[in-house]
Enzyme design. Structure first.
Site, short mmCIF file in Angstrom:
data_model
loop_
_atom_site.label_atom_id
_atom_site.label_comp_id
_atom_site.label_asym_id
_atom_site.label_seq_id
_atom_site.Cartn_x
_atom_site.Cartn_y
_atom_site.Cartn_z
N HIS A 253 0.82 -1.21 0.00
CA HIS A 253 0.00 0.00 0.00
C HIS A 253 0.85 1.26 0.00
CE1 HIS A 253 -3.85 -2.20 1.54
NE2 HIS A 253 -3.63 -2.35 0.24
N HIS B 263 -4.12 -6.99 -10.45
CA HIS B 263 -2.89 -6.30 -10.06
C HIS B 263 -1.74 -6.60 -11.02
CE1 HIS B 263 -3.98 -4.55 -6.16
NE2 HIS B 263 -4.64 -5.66 -5.89
#
Length: 403
Positions: free
Chosen positions: A258, A387
Site C-alpha cells: 500500500h 494487479h
C-alpha cells in the site's frame, strides 16, 4: 505438473514484447477457464484452472473483470474482449440492491445468482466506479453512468468534514464506526481513471483531496507511512485486526504494497496536474517500503511490518510485488535514479522465478517467505490478476521499454 525456471532463463523485463507476451499468457488462463456463458465469470479457480466454486460471486472479482477485459480490448484491439467486457458489466448489475437504505449500491457477494451478503463496502463501490470508467473508455458506459457511481459513493460514504470516505454499511443499513485507508486508496485510483476517460475535473480534484488527506495528512501521525485502520473520528486504531495480519481487505500493520500503491497514485496524479511535492513523497514511500519490506534473505517484498518496522507477515503476495514494480518503474522514469530501475528488475526476477506459473499461466496468489507453495487456489475472490496485468499495462503506458 511443475516446472523449474533458472536465473539464466530470465527474459528481458525491460522489453515491451516480453511484458505483452506475459500479459497474453495471463489472459489466456482466464480466457480458457473463467468465462461463464450463463452470466459473468467464475471467480474461484485452482492453479490448473479448475473451477472449485461455480455458484459464488464476489463484487471485487466482478468489477475487476470489467477492468481486465476492457484493458485487454484496448491493448489488443480484439473485439472478443469488448464483448467479454459487456458480459462482465451486465452481470455486475445482479449485485445491485433494489431496495433499502443503500438501494442502487452493490452488494458484497452472490450465491446462485441471488444476493447473499448485502453489506455495502466502500471498497467495492470504488471498484464499481473504476469498472464504469474503463467501460466508458471503450464505449460501453456513458459519462452519466460514471457520474452515477461517483455520486452513489458521495451520498453513502463521503464525509466532507473528514475529506474521506467511511467504510461499510451493514446488512441492517447502518454505517459502522470503522474507518480505513484501503477503500479511500482505491477510490483515489478510480477517480484518476474517471478523470482520464471523461475529463471531468471533479474526479481529479477528489483524487488530489484524498492524496492530501492520507499521504500528507494522516500519515504524519504514523511516522510518515500510511496506516490502515482508524476510528470514527479518524484517530489511529493500532489494534484493529492485530490478530489477523493476513486479512485480505483489512490487514494489520503497515502494508508494504500500500505504500508503493500510493507512490504510484501520486505519480499518476502528478502526470495529470504536476505538483512539486508529489515526486519526493512518492520516493519516500517507495524507499520506506523497500527498507522495511524487502526480504534480504529470500528476496521479494513481505506483506506487512508492524509499527516498530518489524516484519509481521513475511508471506509473499502476488499483488505486493506487482504494484511495487509498477511504482518502481514510474519512479525510475521520472527521477532517473538507477536504484528504482534495480528495484523493478529485482521484483520481476523474484516473481518470475517463484510467483509466476509457467505451466498454466497467471500468478500464484501467495507463497511462504522462502517462496514455497501455501495453497493451490490461484484465483480466489478478488484476484483475477487485476494487479499483475494492471502493473504490466501501467509500465507499458509509462514507456521507456525496449521493443
Amino acid at each position: 505438473m511443475e516446472t523449474t525456471v533458472h536465473i539464466a532463463d530470465l527474459p528481458d523485463f525491460e522489453s515491451e514484447a516480453v511484458l505483452r507476451a506475459h500479459v497474453g499468457q495471463t489472459l489466456a488462463f482466464y480466457d480458457t477457464n473463467a468465462f461463464d456463458p450463463a452470466g459473468g465469470f467464475f471467480h474461484y479457480l485452482k492453479d490448473d484452472g479448475t473451477v472449485y466454486d461455480r455458484t459464488h460471486r464476489h463484487l471485487v472479482s466482478a468489477t475487476r473483470l470489467v477492468f481486465t477485459q476492457s484493458m485487454a480490448h484496448v491493448q489488443t484491439g480484439h473485439a472478443s474482449y469488448r464483448e467479454r467486457t459487456a458480459h462482465a458489466l451486465a452481470h455486475l448489475e445482479v449485485f445491485r440492491l433494489p431496495t433499502g437504505p443503500a438501494a442502487g449500491a452493490y452488494a458484497w457477494t452472490l450465491r446462485d445468482g441471488v444476493i447473499e451478503d448485502p453489506t455495502v463496502m466502500a471498497y467495492g463501490q470504488a471498484f464499481v466506479l473504476l469498472a464504469r470508467a474503463h467501460a466508458h473508455r471503450i464505449g460501453l458506459c456513458s459519462a452519466a453512468d460514471v457520474a452515477q457511481a461517483f455520486d452513489t459513493m458521495e451520498a453513502l460514504f463521503y464525509r466532507a468534514a473528514d475529506q474521506a470516505y467511511a467504510d461499510e454499511i451493514n446488512g441492517a443499513g447502518t454505517l459502522i464506526d470503522y474507518r480505513g485507508q484501503n477503500a479511500n486508496m482505491h477510490m483515489c485510483e478510480a477517480c484518476l481513471a474517471a478523470y482520464a476517460f471523461t475529463g471531468e475535473a471533479r474526479y481529479l480534484q477528489r483524487a488530489q483531496s484524498l492524496i492530501e488527506r492520507f499521504v500528507f495528512g494522516l500519515a504524519e501521525a504514523s511516522g510518515g507511512l500510511v496506516w490502515e485502520h482508524y476510528g470514527q473520528d479518524w484517530s489511529i486504531d493500532w489494534d484493529y485486526n492485530r490478530d489477523n495480519p493476513g486479512n485480505i481487505f483489512k490487514p494489520w500493520g503497515f502494508q508494504t504494497g500500500h505504500q508503493t500503491e500510493w507512490a504510484k497514485l501520486l505519480l499518476i496524479a502528478h502526470g495529470h496536474a504536476p505538483d512539486s511535492r508529489y515526486i519526493p513523497r512518492a520516493v519516500a514511500l517507495q524507499q520506506a517500503a523497500w527498507q522495511h519490506g524487502w526480504d534480504a534473505s529470500n528476496g521479494g517484498l513481505i506483506y506487512g511490518f508492524d509499527p516498530e518496522y518489524r516484519p509481521c507477515d513475511t508471506d509473499k503476495y502476488f499483488w505486493v510485488q506487482a504494484e511495487s514494480f509498477a511504482s518502481a518503474w514510474r519512479l525510475w522514469r521520472v527521477t532517473g535514479d538507477e536504484a528504482f530501475r534495480e528495484q523493478y528488475l529485482q521484483l520481476w526476477r523474484w516473481s518470475w522465478l517463484h510467483l509466476i506459473d509457467h505451466v498454466h499461466g497467471a500468478w500464484f496468489r501467495i507463497l511462504s517467505a522462502s517462496g514455497g507453495k501455501l495453497e493451490d487456489t490461484k484465483s480466489p475472490a478478488g484476484k483475477v490478476d487485476y494487479h499483475t496485468m494492471g502493473a504490466c499495462w501501467d509500465v507499458l503506458a509509462v514507456g521507456g521499454l525496449r521493443p
